[in-house]
Design an enzyme around this catalytic site. Sequence first.
Site, short mmCIF file in Angstrom:
data_model
loop_
_atom_site.label_atom_id
_atom_site.label_comp_id
_atom_site.label_asym_id
_atom_site.label_seq_id
_atom_site.Cartn_x
_atom_site.Cartn_y
_atom_site.Cartn_z
N MET A 116 45.79 53.18 37.11
CA MET A 116 44.95 54.25 36.58
C MET A 116 43.66 54.36 37.39
O MET A 116 42.68 54.94 36.92
CB MET A 116 44.64 54.00 35.10
CG MET A 116 45.91 53.98 34.25
SD MET A 116 45.64 54.40 32.54
CE MET A 116 44.57 53.07 32.05
N LEU B 24 39.98 50.79 40.89
CA LEU B 24 40.67 49.62 41.43
C LEU B 24 39.72 48.45 41.69
O LEU B 24 38.60 48.62 42.15
CB LEU B 24 41.40 50.01 42.73
CG LEU B 24 42.40 51.15 42.60
CD1 LEU B 24 43.11 51.40 43.93
CD2 LEU B 24 43.44 50.88 41.51
N HIS B 25 40.20 47.26 41.37
CA HIS B 25 39.44 46.03 41.61
C HIS B 25 40.32 45.08 42.43
O HIS B 25 41.44 45.46 42.84
CB HIS B 25 38.99 45.40 40.29
CG HIS B 25 40.10 45.23 39.29
ND1 HIS B 25 41.20 44.43 39.52
CD2 HIS B 25 40.29 45.77 38.06
CE1 HIS B 25 42.00 44.47 38.47
NE2 HIS B 25 41.48 45.28 37.58
N HIS C 131 44.03 44.77 41.43
CA HIS C 131 44.89 45.85 41.93
C HIS C 131 45.13 45.69 43.43
O HIS C 131 46.24 45.92 43.92
CB HIS C 131 44.22 47.21 41.70
CG HIS C 131 43.95 47.55 40.27
ND1 HIS C 131 42.68 47.76 39.79
CD2 HIS C 131 44.78 47.70 39.21
CE1 HIS C 131 42.74 48.05 38.50
NE2 HIS C 131 44.00 48.02 38.12
N VAL D 158 45.01 38.16 38.41
CA VAL D 158 43.91 37.80 39.31
C VAL D 158 42.65 37.67 38.46
O VAL D 158 42.36 38.54 37.63
CB VAL D 158 43.74 38.86 40.42
CG1 VAL D 158 42.57 38.51 41.33
CG2 VAL D 158 45.03 39.00 41.22
N SER E 82 39.43 46.87 34.86
CA SER E 82 38.57 48.03 35.13
C SER E 82 37.50 48.18 34.05
O SER E 82 36.48 48.82 34.26
CB SER E 82 39.42 49.31 35.18
OG SER E 82 40.43 49.17 36.14
P1 AMP Z 1 45.55 49.46 35.24
O1 AMP Z 1 45.24 50.52 36.22
O2 AMP Z 1 44.39 48.56 34.97
O3 AMP Z 1 46.23 49.95 34.02
O4 AMP Z 1 46.57 48.49 35.94
C1 AMP Z 1 47.47 48.86 36.95
C2 AMP Z 1 48.32 47.65 37.28
O5 AMP Z 1 47.49 46.59 37.73
C3 AMP Z 1 49.08 47.11 36.05
O6 AMP Z 1 50.37 46.68 36.46
C4 AMP Z 1 48.22 45.94 35.64
O7 AMP Z 1 48.95 44.95 34.94
C5 AMP Z 1 47.74 45.44 36.97
N1 AMP Z 1 46.51 44.65 36.83
C6 AMP Z 1 45.36 45.02 36.20
N2 AMP Z 1 44.47 44.02 36.22
C7 AMP Z 1 45.06 42.99 36.87
C8 AMP Z 1 44.66 41.66 37.22
N3 AMP Z 1 43.47 41.17 36.88
N4 AMP Z 1 45.54 40.88 37.88
C9 AMP Z 1 46.79 41.35 38.22
N5 AMP Z 1 47.21 42.59 37.93
C10 AMP Z 1 46.37 43.40 37.27
#
Ligand code: AMP
Length: 277
Positions: free
Chosen positions: A26, A29-30, A33, A178, A188
């Site tokens: 979404m 990004l950190h 991601h 991570v 995020s």
């Molecule tokens: P999001 O955009 O945060 O919904 O996440 C996108 C993808 O990144 C999803 O598959 C999350 O599980 C993964 N993700 C988010 N935060 C982390 C993290 N700290 N470590 C590993 N994967 C992550």
Amino acid sequence: MEILDNIAALNRFRPGAGEIVLIPTMGALHAGHEALIRRGARLAAGRGTCVVWIFVNPTQFNDPADFARYPKTLDADLAVCRSAGAGAVFVPSKDEIYPPGISVPVPDLPRVATEPGLEDAMRPGHFAGVCQVVLRFFELVKPKVAVFGEKDWQQLQVIRAMAKHATPQVEISPFPTVRESDGLAMSSRNRFLSAEERTRALAISRALTRAGEAGSQREAEAIMATVLGESGIQPEYAVVRDAETLQEVGAGARRALIAAKVGSVRLIDNQQWPKRR
Ligand code: AMP
């Protein structure tokens, strides 16, 4: 790196892309991601392309305020994708994904999506929205592999179960959580924590770590409640469940899972239980 902002551009890109490894996000990004994208780029090396999707999916938000304030940092996101080795980024508009007047199907929800006491109890409709958008993207992008983070443990199990049934041609590849150097799972939403809340939020990963040493499931849950309570955190749930079905009892691997609001910020985290020895 190609930036594809509509389906026609995606369709022109796909034939030359080889096998696609998809990283759904979404945005905002950190480093978590970024690690997912690096994994995707490695998996795609020599046989295809790592494609990142950036789309803040309205149908998975049950709280309009959470959707409205979801961070949007597209320029920085594109830089992260580029440096992590993505071959393309798909950033469609809402109308491309949900064309007005056309109803995009919601797949049958696997049982793991509605296990009592977990995400569905707190965010009703959330996984229906997640499954809807993931299926839509799988149909548009036609990936060989899709990488999902273990950070969203229940989501990972829901998508695995859905894909097994609805899109068995797509391999679901999990990626470990991570963390910041002090243990906080990257998210995020962490940027919304005040300094004081950020310190208190560390109780979540601490609770999971301490629970990992417990001799029984019941003791682990009591430890999590205590550790969170000491930091003034009232969890939405802090439980140990079967790692795959998320049912209360199971014969296989187990997972400890926490969801809690710290101030106004909802955080989730999880860890294998008991701790690997
Ligand atoms: P999001 O955009 O945060 O919904 O996440 C996108 C993808 O990144 C999803 O598959 C999350 O599980 C993964 N993700 C988010 N935060 C982390 C993290 N700290 N470590 C590993 N994967 C992550």
